[in-house]
Design a protein around this motif. Structure first.
Motif, PDB file in Angstrom:
ATOM      1  N   MET A 121       0.914  -1.302   0.026  1.00 26.83           N
ATOM      2  CA  MET A 121      -0.002  -0.180  -0.019  1.00 26.83           C
ATOM      3  C   MET A 121       0.809   1.082  -0.102  1.00 26.83           C
ATOM      4  O   MET A 121       1.917   1.313   0.667  1.00 26.83           O
ATOM      5  CB  MET A 121      -1.062  -0.027   1.236  1.00 26.83           C
ATOM      6  CG  MET A 121      -1.871   1.415   1.239  1.00 26.83           C
ATOM      7  SD  MET A 121      -3.152   1.122   2.587  1.00 26.83           S
ATOM      8  CE  MET A 121      -2.045   0.957   4.239  1.00 26.83           C
ATOM      9  N   LYS A 122       0.584   2.194  -0.971  1.00 32.14           N
ATOM     10  CA  LYS A 122       1.327   3.584  -0.648  1.00 32.14           C
ATOM     11  C   LYS A 122       0.062   4.705  -0.474  1.00 32.14           C
ATOM     12  O   LYS A 122      -0.854   4.701  -1.020  1.00 32.14           O
ATOM     13  CB  LYS A 122       1.850   3.724  -2.268  1.00 32.14           C
ATOM     14  CG  LYS A 122       3.059   2.645  -2.675  1.00 32.14           C
ATOM     15  CD  LYS A 122       3.513   3.191  -3.862  1.00 32.14           C
ATOM     16  CE  LYS A 122       4.588   2.098  -4.389  1.00 32.14           C
ATOM     17  NZ  LYS A 122       5.019   2.475  -5.690  1.00 32.14           N
ATOM     18  N   VAL A 123       0.910   5.493   0.119  1.00 32.41           N
ATOM     19  CA  VAL A 123       0.150   6.880   0.318  1.00 32.41           C
ATOM     20  C   VAL A 123       0.863   7.874   0.061  1.00 32.41           C
ATOM     21  O   VAL A 123       2.084   8.113   0.330  1.00 32.41           O
ATOM     22  CB  VAL A 123      -0.169   7.113   2.006  1.00 32.41           C
ATOM     23  CG1 VAL A 123      -1.007   8.364   2.180  1.00 32.41           C
ATOM     24  CG2 VAL A 123      -0.919   5.919   2.554  1.00 32.41           C
ATOM     25  N   ASN A 124       0.402   8.879  -0.818  1.00 35.41           N
ATOM     26  CA  ASN A 124       0.958  10.065  -1.512  1.00 35.41           C
ATOM     27  C   ASN A 124       0.053  11.111  -1.288  1.00 35.41           C
ATOM     28  O   ASN A 124      -1.115  11.387  -1.820  1.00 35.41           O
ATOM     29  CB  ASN A 124       1.455   9.523  -2.870  1.00 35.41           C
ATOM     30  CG  ASN A 124       2.045  10.886  -3.677  1.00 35.41           C
ATOM     31  OD1 ASN A 124       3.268  11.326  -3.205  1.00 35.41           O
ATOM     32  ND2 ASN A 124       1.543  11.360  -4.514  1.00 35.41           N
ATOM     33  N   TYR A 125       0.706  12.365  -0.927  1.00 43.28           N
ATOM     34  CA  TYR A 125      -0.018  13.573  -0.841  1.00 43.28           C
ATOM     35  C   TYR A 125       0.587  14.505  -2.181  1.00 43.28           C
ATOM     36  O   TYR A 125       1.893  14.913  -1.851  1.00 43.28           O
ATOM     37  CB  TYR A 125      -0.228  14.336   0.544  1.00 43.28           C
ATOM     38  CG  TYR A 125      -0.599  15.458   0.446  1.00 43.28           C
ATOM     39  CD1 TYR A 125      -1.961  15.779  -0.020  1.00 43.28           C
ATOM     40  CD2 TYR A 125       0.093  16.791   0.616  1.00 43.28           C
ATOM     41  CE1 TYR A 125      -2.520  16.960  -0.155  1.00 43.28           C
ATOM     42  CE2 TYR A 125      -0.588  17.814   0.894  1.00 43.28           C
ATOM     43  CZ  TYR A 125      -1.786  18.054   0.418  1.00 43.28           C
ATOM     44  OH  TYR A 125      -2.417  19.548   0.454  1.00 43.28           O
ATOM     45  N   ASP A 126      -0.089  15.063  -3.080  1.00 43.87           N
ATOM     46  CA  ASP A 126       0.610  15.946  -3.720  1.00 43.87           C
ATOM     47  C   ASP A 126       0.169  17.177  -3.467  1.00 43.87           C
ATOM     48  O   ASP A 126      -0.979  17.390  -3.834  1.00 43.87           O
ATOM     49  CB  ASP A 126       0.063  15.406  -5.413  1.00 43.87           C
ATOM     50  CG  ASP A 126       0.324  16.545  -6.377  1.00 43.87           C
ATOM     51  OD1 ASP A 126       0.904  17.580  -6.109  1.00 43.87           O
ATOM     52  OD2 ASP A 126       0.175  15.926  -7.464  1.00 43.87           O
ATOM     53  N   ALA A 127       0.793  17.920  -2.745  1.00 40.60           N
ATOM     54  CA  ALA A 127       0.633  19.211  -2.258  1.00 40.60           C
ATOM     55  C   ALA A 127       0.393  20.059  -3.426  1.00 40.60           C
ATOM     56  O   ALA A 127      -0.671  21.085  -3.134  1.00 40.60           O
ATOM     57  CB  ALA A 127       1.621  19.997  -1.510  1.00 40.60           C
ATOM     58  N   GLN A 128       1.106  20.385  -4.494  1.00 35.89           N
ATOM     59  CA  GLN A 128       0.699  21.225  -5.751  1.00 35.89           C
ATOM     60  C   GLN A 128      -0.530  21.048  -5.997  1.00 35.89           C
ATOM     61  O   GLN A 128      -1.377  22.058  -6.376  1.00 35.89           O
ATOM     62  CB  GLN A 128       1.717  20.822  -6.627  1.00 35.89           C
ATOM     63  CG  GLN A 128       1.536  21.904  -7.792  1.00 35.89           C
ATOM     64  CD  GLN A 128       2.619  21.752  -8.861  1.00 35.89           C
ATOM     65  OE1 GLN A 128       3.443  21.043  -8.963  1.00 35.89           O
ATOM     66  NE2 GLN A 128       2.591  22.681  -9.948  1.00 35.89           N
ATOM     67  N   ASN A 129      -1.008  19.745  -6.155  1.00 36.26           N
ATOM     68  CA  ASN A 129      -2.609  19.569  -6.706  1.00 36.26           C
ATOM     69  C   ASN A 129      -3.668  19.339  -5.657  1.00 36.26           C
ATOM     70  O   ASN A 129      -4.723  19.106  -5.932  1.00 36.26           O
ATOM     71  CB  ASN A 129      -2.537  18.597  -7.773  1.00 36.26           C
ATOM     72  CG  ASN A 129      -1.764  18.776  -9.142  1.00 36.26           C
ATOM     73  OD1 ASN A 129      -2.016  19.906  -9.564  1.00 36.26           O
ATOM     74  ND2 ASN A 129      -0.899  17.973  -9.164  1.00 36.26           N
ATOM     75  N   ASP A 130      -3.212  19.419  -4.443  1.00 35.82           N
ATOM     76  CA  ASP A 130      -4.110  19.056  -3.073  1.00 35.82           C
ATOM     77  C   ASP A 130      -4.636  17.890  -3.258  1.00 35.82           C
ATOM     78  O   ASP A 130      -5.968  17.764  -3.278  1.00 35.82           O
ATOM     79  CB  ASP A 130      -4.830  20.424  -2.975  1.00 35.82           C
ATOM     80  CG  ASP A 130      -5.182  20.190  -1.451  1.00 35.82           C
ATOM     81  OD1 ASP A 130      -4.789  19.602  -0.611  1.00 35.82           O
ATOM     82  OD2 ASP A 130      -6.256  21.130  -1.100  1.00 35.82           O
ATOM     83  N   VAL A 131      -3.915  16.542  -3.675  1.00 37.49           N
ATOM     84  CA  VAL A 131      -4.547  15.161  -3.805  1.00 37.49           C
ATOM     85  C   VAL A 131      -3.831  14.476  -3.026  1.00 37.49           C
ATOM     86  O   VAL A 131      -2.808  14.322  -3.033  1.00 37.49           O
ATOM     87  CB  VAL A 131      -4.626  14.880  -5.483  1.00 37.49           C
ATOM     88  CG1 VAL A 131      -5.365  13.558  -5.407  1.00 37.49           C
ATOM     89  CG2 VAL A 131      -5.408  16.172  -6.346  1.00 37.49           C
ATOM     90  N   LEU A 132      -4.844  13.688  -2.278  1.00 37.25           N
ATOM     91  CA  LEU A 132      -4.448  12.446  -1.370  1.00 37.25           C
ATOM     92  C   LEU A 132      -4.533  11.215  -2.021  1.00 37.25           C
ATOM     93  O   LEU A 132      -5.694  11.000  -2.377  1.00 37.25           O
ATOM     94  CB  LEU A 132      -4.772  12.444  -0.003  1.00 37.25           C
ATOM     95  CG  LEU A 132      -4.286  11.514   0.871  1.00 37.25           C
ATOM     96  CD1 LEU A 132      -2.851  11.633   1.393  1.00 37.25           C
ATOM     97  CD2 LEU A 132      -5.030  11.357   2.112  1.00 37.25           C
ATOM     98  N   LYS A 133      -3.674  10.395  -2.384  1.00 36.81           N
ATOM     99  CA  LYS A 133      -4.008   8.976  -3.086  1.00 36.81           C
ATOM    100  C   LYS A 133      -3.368   8.024  -2.328  1.00 36.81           C
ATOM    101  O   LYS A 133      -2.318   8.051  -1.727  1.00 36.81           O
ATOM    102  CB  LYS A 133      -3.222   9.073  -4.364  1.00 36.81           C
ATOM    103  CG  LYS A 133      -3.527   7.867  -5.320  1.00 36.81           C
ATOM    104  CD  LYS A 133      -2.842   7.892  -6.679  1.00 36.81           C
ATOM    105  CE  LYS A 133      -3.226   6.763  -7.436  1.00 36.81           C
ATOM    106  NZ  LYS A 133      -2.998   6.987  -8.914  1.00 36.81           N
ATOM    107  N   ILE A 134      -4.182   6.913  -2.129  1.00 36.75           N
ATOM    108  CA  ILE A 134      -3.918   5.736  -1.446  1.00 36.75           C
ATOM    109  C   ILE A 134      -4.027   4.668  -2.560  1.00 36.75           C
ATOM    110  O   ILE A 134      -5.097   4.280  -3.029  1.00 36.75           O
ATOM    111  CB  ILE A 134      -5.079   5.460  -0.125  1.00 36.75           C
ATOM    112  CG1 ILE A 134      -4.881   6.684   0.728  1.00 36.75           C
ATOM    113  CG2 ILE A 134      -4.638   4.433   0.599  1.00 36.75           C
ATOM    114  CD1 ILE A 134      -5.960   6.840   1.919  1.00 36.75           C
ATOM    115  N   SER A 135      -3.026   4.032  -2.703  1.00 36.01           N
ATOM    116  CA  SER A 135      -2.854   2.729  -3.688  1.00 36.01           C
ATOM    117  C   SER A 135      -2.920   1.556  -3.032  1.00 36.01           C
ATOM    118  O   SER A 135      -2.008   1.485  -1.903  1.00 36.01           O
ATOM    119  CB  SER A 135      -1.755   2.816  -4.627  1.00 36.01           C
ATOM    120  OG  SER A 135      -1.790   4.227  -5.479  1.00 36.01           O
TER     121      SER A 135
END
Length: 74
Positions: free
Chosen positions: A1-15
């Protein structure tokens, strides 16, 4: 499982897996669910995450009854 927060686009993605996303569900505003070809949930995205989550750059983890608080996302 991966958790990534893209601050530039303000998107939190949980794979949840590395399975390619074949279909997406956009039924709920600001949330995108990604499904594999077999219909299993592969990932989820929370858009405008900073408005919906207390701190999208920090994650509290619990594994085997042990908790780790405040893991900072890069």
């Amino acid at each position: 499982m991966k958790v990534n927060y893209d601050a530039q686009n303000d998107v939190l993605k949980i794979s949840l897996s590395s399975t390619p996303v074949r279909n997406c569900d956009f039924d709920k505003p600001g949330v995108v669910l990604g499904y594999g070809s077999d219909g299993s949930l592969v990932d989820l995205e929370i858009r405008e995450a900073s408005r919906k989550i207390d701190n999208p750059r920090s994650v509290d983890l619990a594994m085997n009854g042990r908790s780790v608080h405040g893991v900072r996302l890069l």
